[in-house]
Design a protein around this motif. Structure first.
Motif, PDB file in Angstrom:
ATOM      1  N   LEU A 156       0.832  -1.202   0.000  1.00 49.73           N
ATOM      2  CA  LEU A 156       0.000   0.000   0.000  1.00 49.73           C
ATOM      3  C   LEU A 156       0.865   1.249   0.000  1.00 49.73           C
ATOM      4  O   LEU A 156       0.573   2.214  -0.728  1.00 49.73           O
ATOM      5  CB  LEU A 156      -0.921  -0.001   1.220  1.00 49.73           C
ATOM      6  CG  LEU A 156      -1.797   1.248   1.376  1.00 49.73           C
ATOM      7  CD1 LEU A 156      -2.704   1.449   0.166  1.00 49.73           C
ATOM      8  CD2 LEU A 156      -2.623   1.171   2.664  1.00 49.73           C
ATOM      9  N   ASN A 157       1.926   1.261   0.790  1.00 47.31           N
ATOM     10  CA  ASN A 157       2.809   2.423   0.815  1.00 47.31           C
ATOM     11  C   ASN A 157       3.393   2.691  -0.576  1.00 47.31           C
ATOM     12  O   ASN A 157       3.451   3.844  -1.028  1.00 47.31           O
ATOM     13  CB  ASN A 157       3.929   2.205   1.824  1.00 47.31           C
ATOM     14  CG  ASN A 157       4.820   3.426   1.967  1.00 47.31           C
ATOM     15  OD1 ASN A 157       4.370   4.492   2.400  1.00 47.31           O
ATOM     16  ND2 ASN A 157       6.081   3.284   1.592  1.00 47.31           N
ATOM     17  N   LYS A 173       2.059   1.789  -3.396  1.00 41.85           N
ATOM     18  CA  LYS A 173       0.950   2.213  -4.255  1.00 41.85           C
ATOM     19  C   LYS A 173       0.673   3.706  -4.071  1.00 41.85           C
ATOM     20  O   LYS A 173       0.385   4.428  -5.038  1.00 41.85           O
ATOM     21  CB  LYS A 173      -0.288   1.400  -3.890  1.00 41.85           C
ATOM     22  CG  LYS A 173      -1.478   1.580  -4.811  1.00 41.85           C
ATOM     23  CD  LYS A 173      -1.421   0.658  -5.994  1.00 41.85           C
ATOM     24  CE  LYS A 173      -2.714   0.687  -6.798  1.00 41.85           C
ATOM     25  NZ  LYS A 173      -2.644  -0.154  -8.007  1.00 41.85           N
ATOM     26  N   ILE A 174       0.760   4.182  -2.848  1.00 37.01           N
ATOM     27  CA  ILE A 174       0.492   5.590  -2.558  1.00 37.01           C
ATOM     28  C   ILE A 174       1.607   6.480  -3.077  1.00 37.01           C
ATOM     29  O   ILE A 174       1.357   7.515  -3.717  1.00 37.01           O
ATOM     30  CB  ILE A 174       0.298   5.801  -1.044  1.00 37.01           C
ATOM     31  CG1 ILE A 174      -0.994   5.111  -0.569  1.00 37.01           C
ATOM     32  CG2 ILE A 174       0.266   7.286  -0.687  1.00 37.01           C
ATOM     33  CD1 ILE A 174      -1.141   5.055   0.940  1.00 37.01           C
ATOM     34  N   THR A 175       2.858   6.080  -2.797  1.00 41.17           N
ATOM     35  CA  THR A 175       3.989   6.956  -3.123  1.00 41.17           C
ATOM     36  C   THR A 175       4.409   6.881  -4.588  1.00 41.17           C
ATOM     37  O   THR A 175       4.832   7.885  -5.163  1.00 41.17           O
ATOM     38  CB  THR A 175       5.195   6.603  -2.237  1.00 41.17           C
ATOM     39  OG1 THR A 175       5.528   5.217  -2.416  1.00 41.17           O
ATOM     40  CG2 THR A 175       4.883   6.864  -0.772  1.00 41.17           C
ATOM     41  N   SER A 215       0.521   7.182  -7.058  1.00 40.12           N
ATOM     42  CA  SER A 215      -0.444   8.249  -6.752  1.00 40.12           C
ATOM     43  C   SER A 215      -1.825   7.707  -6.394  1.00 40.12           C
ATOM     44  O   SER A 215      -2.850   8.310  -6.710  1.00 40.12           O
ATOM     45  CB  SER A 215      -0.560   9.216  -7.949  1.00 40.12           C
ATOM     46  OG  SER A 215       0.670   9.854  -8.193  1.00 40.12           O
ATOM     47  N   PHE A 216      -1.840   6.551  -5.721  1.00 37.73           N
ATOM     48  CA  PHE A 216      -3.109   5.947  -5.308  1.00 37.73           C
ATOM     49  C   PHE A 216      -3.792   6.820  -4.270  1.00 37.73           C
ATOM     50  O   PHE A 216      -3.187   7.204  -3.266  1.00 37.73           O
ATOM     51  CB  PHE A 216      -2.847   4.550  -4.738  1.00 37.73           C
ATOM     52  CG  PHE A 216      -4.045   3.871  -4.147  1.00 37.73           C
ATOM     53  CD1 PHE A 216      -5.027   3.337  -4.962  1.00 37.73           C
ATOM     54  CD2 PHE A 216      -4.194   3.756  -2.765  1.00 37.73           C
ATOM     55  CE1 PHE A 216      -6.143   2.708  -4.417  1.00 37.73           C
ATOM     56  CE2 PHE A 216      -5.290   3.120  -2.210  1.00 37.73           C
ATOM     57  CZ  PHE A 216      -6.272   2.595  -3.046  1.00 37.73           C
ATOM     58  N   ARG A 217      -5.048   7.147  -4.518  1.00 38.20           N
ATOM     59  CA  ARG A 217      -5.820   7.970  -3.596  1.00 38.20           C
ATOM     60  C   ARG A 217      -7.251   7.430  -3.491  1.00 38.20           C
ATOM     61  O   ARG A 217      -7.764   6.816  -4.430  1.00 38.20           O
ATOM     62  CB  ARG A 217      -5.875   9.434  -4.061  1.00 38.20           C
ATOM     63  CG  ARG A 217      -4.509  10.143  -4.063  1.00 38.20           C
ATOM     64  CD  ARG A 217      -3.949  10.292  -2.667  1.00 38.20           C
ATOM     65  NE  ARG A 217      -2.734  11.068  -2.627  1.00 38.20           N
ATOM     66  CZ  ARG A 217      -1.498  10.584  -2.804  1.00 38.20           C
ATOM     67  NH1 ARG A 217      -1.339   9.284  -3.037  1.00 38.20           N
ATOM     68  NH2 ARG A 217      -0.450  11.360  -2.746  1.00 38.20           N
ATOM     69  N   LEU A 233      -0.755   5.864   6.898  1.00 36.25           N
ATOM     70  CA  LEU A 233      -0.961   5.389   5.532  1.00 36.25           C
ATOM     71  C   LEU A 233      -2.320   5.837   5.004  1.00 36.25           C
ATOM     72  O   LEU A 233      -2.442   6.272   3.850  1.00 36.25           O
ATOM     73  CB  LEU A 233      -0.846   3.865   5.472  1.00 36.25           C
ATOM     74  CG  LEU A 233       0.553   3.275   5.431  1.00 36.25           C
ATOM     75  CD1 LEU A 233       0.501   1.753   5.584  1.00 36.25           C
ATOM     76  CD2 LEU A 233       1.252   3.636   4.114  1.00 36.25           C
ATOM     77  N   ASN A 290      -2.307   9.510   4.172  1.00 35.64           N
ATOM     78  CA  ASN A 290      -1.575   9.768   2.934  1.00 35.64           C
ATOM     79  C   ASN A 290      -2.405   9.417   1.704  1.00 35.64           C
ATOM     80  O   ASN A 290      -2.261  10.045   0.643  1.00 35.64           O
ATOM     81  CB  ASN A 290      -0.264   8.983   2.923  1.00 35.64           C
ATOM     82  CG  ASN A 290       0.749   9.532   3.893  1.00 35.64           C
ATOM     83  OD1 ASN A 290       0.663  10.678   4.337  1.00 35.64           O
ATOM     84  ND2 ASN A 290       1.723   8.716   4.282  1.00 35.64           N
ATOM     85  N   ALA A 291      -3.283   8.415   1.854  1.00 32.74           N
ATOM     86  CA  ALA A 291      -4.140   8.024   0.726  1.00 32.74           C
ATOM     87  C   ALA A 291      -5.274   9.016   0.492  1.00 32.74           C
ATOM     88  O   ALA A 291      -5.974   8.920  -0.524  1.00 32.74           O
ATOM     89  CB  ALA A 291      -4.715   6.631   0.969  1.00 32.74           C
ATOM     90  N   ASN A 337      -3.238  15.163  -4.938  1.00 30.39           N
ATOM     91  CA  ASN A 337      -1.986  15.331  -5.673  1.00 30.39           C
ATOM     92  C   ASN A 337      -2.321  15.771  -7.089  1.00 30.39           C
ATOM     93  O   ASN A 337      -3.466  16.081  -7.422  1.00 30.39           O
ATOM     94  CB  ASN A 337      -1.149  14.047  -5.649  1.00 30.39           C
ATOM     95  CG  ASN A 337      -1.889  12.858  -6.230  1.00 30.39           C
ATOM     96  OD1 ASN A 337      -2.807  13.006  -7.049  1.00 30.39           O
ATOM     97  ND2 ASN A 337      -1.520  11.661  -5.808  1.00 30.39           N
TER      98      ASN A 337
END
Length: 365
Positions: free
Chosen positions: A223-224, A226-228, A231-233, A249, A252-253, A257
């Motif tokens: 997941l980390n 995927k987010i970083t 650009s998973f949101r 986490l 951050n999601a 961005n």
């Protein structure tokens, strides 16, 4: 009216400072007061909250019977109970408490309620206020109705009320922890039309999430990344774990961005832990996220959860064991080694066997 109930029973007692419950076989069977009934406990769910209470986090000096996910049948009435409304042959689930209840010494009411301060369902017969009883619809067995008393209600409140999901939603939802509460929350969100992503440390929980309709299921590391990196949101985060790592986490999601701009981002905290969350106020203001929490729900949530169980919209994964196995189950919860929810059966002889079933009317022959 007490009928021919025994004078003593088997019960699992919380004692201050002990990390396990004391199994006793001579605990007094309670007598109902005005507006109260005695339920013969047919099933009682075992919850992570029990491990929290046994950790000493609430510093509770009382000795009492744990167990707050109670389902049973009325076997005795106290004075003033409406016997036309509360019937002996009807299966009832009990609410833990209501919003008018009060805690002890200024503490939260949830820790002065059925099985969380007052004697609960880890016994054969439990005293319950009549106004806390919710009739169970036909077709819902006691094992499933029991988990509606907390897991079902709390997950429903988190999804429908706090996160604001409803029929026809197109929200993207990230859920942490696909356990006893989370596996229901995932299905509620899917029922309302959300696209659901799941995160859990356990491969078997991630597999279960996919079986229940999650679009993707991640480990914390996945997941980390995927987010970083991608650009998973999402629009909504519902955290059934409640530790700082999952909170960070999840937050951050929700951050906008250059690719994704979550609409009215919301983070709902459900899981209980002693950890502190860290949050930069600038990030909070820039994100515009609402951070909400829930510790329970309402009678209306209970009714709606039971209806979804009854019509097969939600698949409750439940395993039953004898009451005398409750400490083993609590240790399994501490090790995060429980699939779905485990329920103890105070009455009857299980011969030490574990029975797991998936309650779904769609699966019945």
């Amino acid at each position: 009216m007490m009928g021919s109930l025994p004078s003593t029973q088997t019960a699992a007692l919380y004692r201050p400072g002990d990390v396990h419950l004391s199994i006793v076989h001579d605990y007094p069977v309670p007598k109902p007061g005005r507006g109260e009934v005695i339920l013969k406990v047919l099933a009682c769910g075992v919850c992570h909250t029990d491990t929290f209470l046994l950790s000493g986090a609430t510093f509770d000096p009382r000795t009492y019977v744990l167990g707050h996910e109670v389902c049973g049948e009325v076997v005795a009435y106290g004075q003033g109970v409406d016997r036309d409304k509360i019937r002996m042959n009807q299966l009832y689930m009990s609410l833990i408490g209501d919003h008018n209840d009060h805690g002890v010494n200024g503490g939260p009411a949830i820790f002065n309620a059925l099985g969380t301060g007052l004697d609960g369902g880890y016994e054969e017969y439990v005293k319950v206020r009549e106004d806390l009883l919710v009739p169970v619809p036909p077709g819902v067995p006691p094992e499933v109705a029991a988990i509606a008393a907390d897991a079902g209600i709390t997950a429903y409140d988190a999804v429908a009320n706090r996160a604001g999901l409803g029929p026809g939603t197109n929200a993207k939802v990230l859920m942490f922890g696909i356990g006893g509460v989370g596996h229901l929350g995932l299905q509620y969100a899917k029922h309302f039309g959300a696209t659901v992503y799941a995160c859990d440390i356990k491969p078997e929980a991630r597999k279960l999430a996919l079986e229940l309709g999650a679009t993707e299921a991640f480990s914390l590391l996945d997941l980390n990344n995927k987010i970083t990196k991608e650009s998973f949101r999402v629009d909504v985060v519902i955290d059934f774990v409640g530790i700082n790592q999952t909170f960070q986490l999840g937050f951050n999601a929700l951050k906008p961005n250059e690719v994704n701009f979550p609409s009215n981002p919301i983070s709902v905290i459900v899981g209980v832990s002693p950890e502190n969350f860290t949050l930069n106020s600038a990030d909070l203001l820039a994100t515009g996220a609402k951070i909400l929490s829930t510790q329970y729900g309402s009678r209306e949530d209970a009714v709606k959860a039971l209806e979804l169980f009854a019509n097969g919209s939600v698949r409750a994964i439940v395993a039953t064991e004898p009451l005398t196995n409750v400490n083993k189950i609590i240790d399994e919860l501490r090790a995060f080694d429980v699939r779905g929810r485990k329920v103890v059966i105070p009455h009857g002889d299980h011969h030490g066997k574990v029975r797991e079933f998936f309650h779904s009317l769609h699966q019945k022959s």
